[in-house]
Motif scaffolding. Structure first.
Motif, PDB file in Angstrom:
ATOM      1  N   PRO A 292      -0.145  -2.070  -9.424  1.00  9.90           N
ATOM      2  CA  PRO A 292      -1.676  -2.066  -8.441  1.00  9.90           C
ATOM      3  C   PRO A 292      -2.411  -2.334  -9.811  1.00  9.90           C
ATOM      4  O   PRO A 292      -1.867  -1.828 -11.228  1.00  9.90           O
ATOM      5  N   LEU A 293      -3.780  -2.744 -10.111  1.00  6.90           N
ATOM      6  CA  LEU A 293      -4.439  -3.173 -11.094  1.00  6.90           C
ATOM      7  C   LEU A 293      -5.265  -2.094 -11.738  1.00  6.90           C
ATOM      8  O   LEU A 293      -5.432  -1.700 -12.958  1.00  6.90           O
ATOM      9  N   ASN A 294      -5.344  -1.047 -10.790  1.00 10.03           N
ATOM     10  CA  ASN A 294      -5.693   0.315 -11.308  1.00 10.03           C
ATOM     11  C   ASN A 294      -4.813   1.304 -10.559  1.00 10.03           C
ATOM     12  O   ASN A 294      -4.702   0.977  -9.194  1.00 10.03           O
ATOM     13  N   THR A 295      -5.807   2.540 -10.798  1.00  9.52           N
ATOM     14  CA  THR A 295      -4.541   3.644  -9.726  1.00  9.52           C
ATOM     15  C   THR A 295      -5.817   5.112  -9.675  1.00  9.52           C
ATOM     16  O   THR A 295      -5.332   6.246  -9.089  1.00  9.52           O
ATOM     17  N   THR A 296      -7.372   4.441  -9.540  1.00  8.87           N
ATOM     18  CA  THR A 296      -8.076   5.645  -8.278  1.00  8.87           C
ATOM     19  C   THR A 296      -8.378   5.712  -7.560  1.00  8.87           C
ATOM     20  O   THR A 296      -7.447   4.150  -6.581  1.00  8.87           O
ATOM     21  N   GLY A 297      -8.521   6.337  -6.045  1.00 11.08           N
ATOM     22  CA  GLY A 297      -8.441   6.275  -5.176  1.00 11.08           C
ATOM     23  C   GLY A 297      -7.402   6.867  -4.433  1.00 11.08           C
ATOM     24  O   GLY A 297      -6.763   7.343  -5.263  1.00 11.08           O
ATOM     25  N   GLN A 298      -7.263   6.783  -3.276  1.00 11.00           N
ATOM     26  CA  GLN A 298      -6.296   8.192  -2.460  1.00 11.00           C
ATOM     27  C   GLN A 298      -4.640   7.088  -2.392  1.00 11.00           C
ATOM     28  O   GLN A 298      -3.895   7.887  -1.501  1.00 11.00           O
ATOM     29  N   SER A 299      -5.001   5.577  -2.040  1.00 13.25           N
ATOM     30  CA  SER A 299      -4.031   5.636  -1.724  1.00 13.25           C
ATOM     31  C   SER A 299      -2.984   5.175  -2.532  1.00 13.25           C
ATOM     32  O   SER A 299      -3.318   5.158  -3.775  1.00 13.25           O
ATOM     33  N   LEU A 300      -1.425   5.162  -1.652  1.00 15.93           N
ATOM     34  CA  LEU A 300      -0.217   4.794  -2.799  1.00 15.93           C
ATOM     35  C   LEU A 300       0.263   3.642  -3.039  1.00 15.93           C
ATOM     36  O   LEU A 300       0.359   3.382  -4.218  1.00 15.93           O
ATOM     37  N   LEU A 301       0.038   2.991  -2.257  1.00 18.25           N
ATOM     38  CA  LEU A 301       0.111   1.337  -1.937  1.00 18.25           C
ATOM     39  C   LEU A 301      -1.163   0.758  -2.710  1.00 18.25           C
ATOM     40  O   LEU A 301      -1.696   0.105  -1.938  1.00 18.25           O
ATOM     41  N   SER A 302      -1.025  -0.040  -4.284  1.00 21.68           N
ATOM     42  CA  SER A 302      -1.706  -0.972  -4.015  1.00 21.68           C
ATOM     43  C   SER A 302      -1.488  -1.952  -4.998  1.00 21.68           C
ATOM     44  O   SER A 302      -0.855  -1.575  -6.263  1.00 21.68           O
ATOM     45  N   GLY A 303      -1.202  -3.081  -4.465  1.00 17.81           N
ATOM     46  CA  GLY A 303      -0.534  -4.345  -5.582  1.00 17.81           C
ATOM     47  C   GLY A 303       0.130  -4.790  -4.994  1.00 17.81           C
ATOM     48  O   GLY A 303       1.134  -5.815  -5.036  1.00 17.81           O
ATOM     49  N   ASN A 304       1.128  -4.035  -4.050  1.00 21.79           N
ATOM     50  CA  ASN A 304       2.117  -4.250  -3.798  1.00 21.79           C
ATOM     51  C   ASN A 304       2.496  -4.080  -2.444  1.00 21.79           C
ATOM     52  O   ASN A 304       3.817  -4.037  -1.339  1.00 21.79           O
ATOM     53  N   ILE A 305       1.483  -4.072  -0.925  1.00 24.93           N
ATOM     54  CA  ILE A 305       1.885  -4.192   0.192  1.00 24.93           C
ATOM     55  C   ILE A 305       0.970  -5.586   1.040  1.00 24.93           C
ATOM     56  O   ILE A 305      -0.222  -5.821   0.312  1.00 24.93           O
ATOM     57  N   PHE A 306       1.997  -5.900   1.566  1.00 27.52           N
ATOM     58  CA  PHE A 306       1.340  -7.109   1.925  1.00 27.52           C
ATOM     59  C   PHE A 306       2.133  -7.259   3.175  1.00 27.52           C
ATOM     60  O   PHE A 306       2.955  -6.805   3.787  1.00 27.52           O
TER      61      PHE A 306
END
Length: 542
Positions: A292-306
């Protein structure tokens, strides 16, 4: 009428502003010598300029403000003589300084040195002497630079502090060792209070994905100040996060020491994880980023979901929808979804879904992570790490044993042939010298080849042992993550997910293809594979 003099004093380092024991005269010495010389010559000093911390070798004359000021005053005819302690105070660049001296003379200013007299340009010999002087000074500067770099590199290799500002997290204390000047040498030791702050920085970076800007805000918001009692700047934190000293490695230029355990504030594997994370987040790697580029927010997947259909990265969107409660009261709820960027922006053709509800998709992935944790808990580390490495280790050990046997035989044959050659020289051998020399050379080559093979296999075996240790550390890390995952905040859960899962591809109806990071894949090869059966139903039930 007495001639007017302008004096220029220069030192290369700020340490030379006051008296010290360096081989170049400091400014007070230069000033005193120039004033006494001017008095003796009957001159009047009308101006003095000093340059502190200015290298006459590295800094061009055009970039030296004081020298430019003196040149401007020369053009205005405000003085008759430029006086320096030694001519190299004007500079040490062989391709520039001789012409600076000549410029002053051409503008009617005589150039004098306390120690070397006047520099004239009345003949070809004068010009040649001027050039040779600065050519020698240039060479001396280069040799001094090489000696300094060599000395600093040697200090680093020996684990000695090279001087300068003490890095945050450390302090200096007397070592009891005297240098050549009979001064007691300082050594770096860990400052426990500051070291705790450094450990906090790396922990937040690796476990919660904090970058330098977020770390600076976090420390400042919590009233944690730097050594001077001031607020933290992101550039300072960035320098700390990239400094190998925190894993016990001293550095001087391109020279790096071996790790010194007594200087380690951060475990090497944690430091390396931080470097890998920061590298992946750079703009150069944005196309390949899976953390993940940043870890704010509520989602678990960030940066590695396609998107599994077009390969595009999924991004988050949020919209609100108003629902009516039983009593008719309106209730506004947020709806957070992962959407295919390619499809929504019509960048490429995509036959997949436009979006996927966040909590459903995250729930499926959480269930997969739990399966990974449960399966790794049910197997011992020896079983998993052993299964991943023992076959390769056994093959290498067998190859090494055979190579050593071949090398021993080749050496034995070589020694026997040398003895036979000696007999041939003495006329006691039945074999011709030509045949013996040919066989001896072939056997010698066999000795070299088998020795090289033994060395290669030994290094490969050592590398495999090191890899096994790294895998053990990785297994322990994942085991610890399994214990804290459910109770962690979303930032930590994001990072744990990113370290374990490299890429998630999602297809219609929430069908997933999960690509694990390499170490996790190796572990899972040692146990039953993770099943995705019922993950969707479990996520919906939650």
């Amino acid at each position: 009428m007495a001639e007017r003099v302008h004096c220029l004093y220069r030192v290369s380092t700020t340490k030379q502003v006051d008296h010290d024991e360096l081989n170049q005269a400091d400014i007070p010495v230069q000033r005193k010598a120039c004033r006494e010389f001017a008095k003796k010559m009957g001159w009047i000093i009308v101006g003095e300029e000093q340059e502190t911390g200015v290298s006459g070798y590295k800094v061009s004359a055009d970039d030296r403000d004081k020298l430019q000021l003196i040149k401007k005053q020369a053009e205005q005819g405000k003085f008759d003589i430029l006086l320096v302690f030694m001519f190299d105070r004007l500079g040490r660049k062989s391709d520039e300084t001789p012409f600076v001296v000549e410029w002053f003379v051409k503008h009617g200013v005589r150039v004098w040195s306390v120690n070397e007299g006047e520099q004239r340009f009345e003949s070809h010999t004068d010009r040649l002497t001027n050039y040779i002087r600065y050519w020698q000074a240039d060479g001396e500067s280069q040799k001094t630079s090489i000696r300094t770099k060599t000395a600093l590199s040697q200090m680093v290799l020996e684990g000695r502090f090279r001087g300068g500002k003490t890095p945050y997290g450390y302090r200096l204390e007397k070592s009891g060792i005297l240098n050549k000047r009979k001064h007691e040498v300082n050594r770096l030791v860990i400052d426990d209070e500051e070291a705790e702050i450094v450990r906090m920085m790396f922990d937040l970076c690796v476990s919660s994905g904090y970058g330098k800007f977020r770390l600076a805000h976090f420390l400042n918001d919590h009233g944690i100040r730097n050594r001077k009692g001031e607020t933290w700047h992101d550039a300072t934190i960035g320098a700390i996060l990239h400094n190998p000293l925190y894993k016990g490695i001293l550095r001087s230029g391109e020279t790096y020491s071996e790790p010194f355990e007594e200087l380690q504030i951060i475990k090497p594997e944690l430091f390396d994880m931080a470097q890998s994370l920061m590298t992946e987040r750079t703009n150069e790697n944005k196309e390949y980023r899976t953390l993940p580029l940043n870890t704010t927010g509520q989602s678990l997947l960030s940066g590695n979901i396609f998107c599994g259909h077009c390969g595009g990265r999924l991004t988050l969107t949020t919209n609100g929808k108003v629902y009516r409660q039983a009593d008719g009261t309106p209730l506004k709820k947020k709806r957070i979804r992962y959407v295919c960027y390619n499809k929504t922006r019509h960048r490429v053709e995509c036959d997949g879904q436009t979006g996927y509800t966040m909590h459903i998709l995250d729930g499926i992935v959480v269930n997969i992570l739990h399966q990974v944790f449960d399966k790794m808990k049910s197997a011992t580390s020896d079983m998993i790490v052993g299964n991943a490495c023992q076959k390769q280790m056994a093959l290498l050990q067998g190859d090494l044993k055979r190579a050593r046997t071949e090398n021993t035989k080749a050496n034995t044959d070589y020694e026997s042939l040398k003895a036979e050659v000696l007999k041939a020289v003495q006329g006691k051998s039945a074999l011709p010298m030509e045949v013996l020399n040919e066989v001896l050379e072939e056997t010698r080559q066999r000795v070299l080849d088998t020795s090289r093979r033994v060395t290669e296999l030994t290094l490969e075996l050592e590398s495999e042992n090191s890899k096994m240790s790294e895998m053990q550390a990785e297994f322990d890390r994942i085991a610890s993550w399994s214990e804290i995952f459910d109770s962690s905040d979303i930032a930590t859960q994001k990072m744990i997910c990113g370290y374990i899962i490299k890429k998630v591809r999602v297809y219609r109806d929430y069908q997933l293809s999960v690509e694990f990071n390499i170490n996790v894949e190796q572990f899972l090869n040692g146990i039953d594979s993770v099943e995705q059966t019922d993950c969707f139903e479990q996520a919906m039930a939650q």
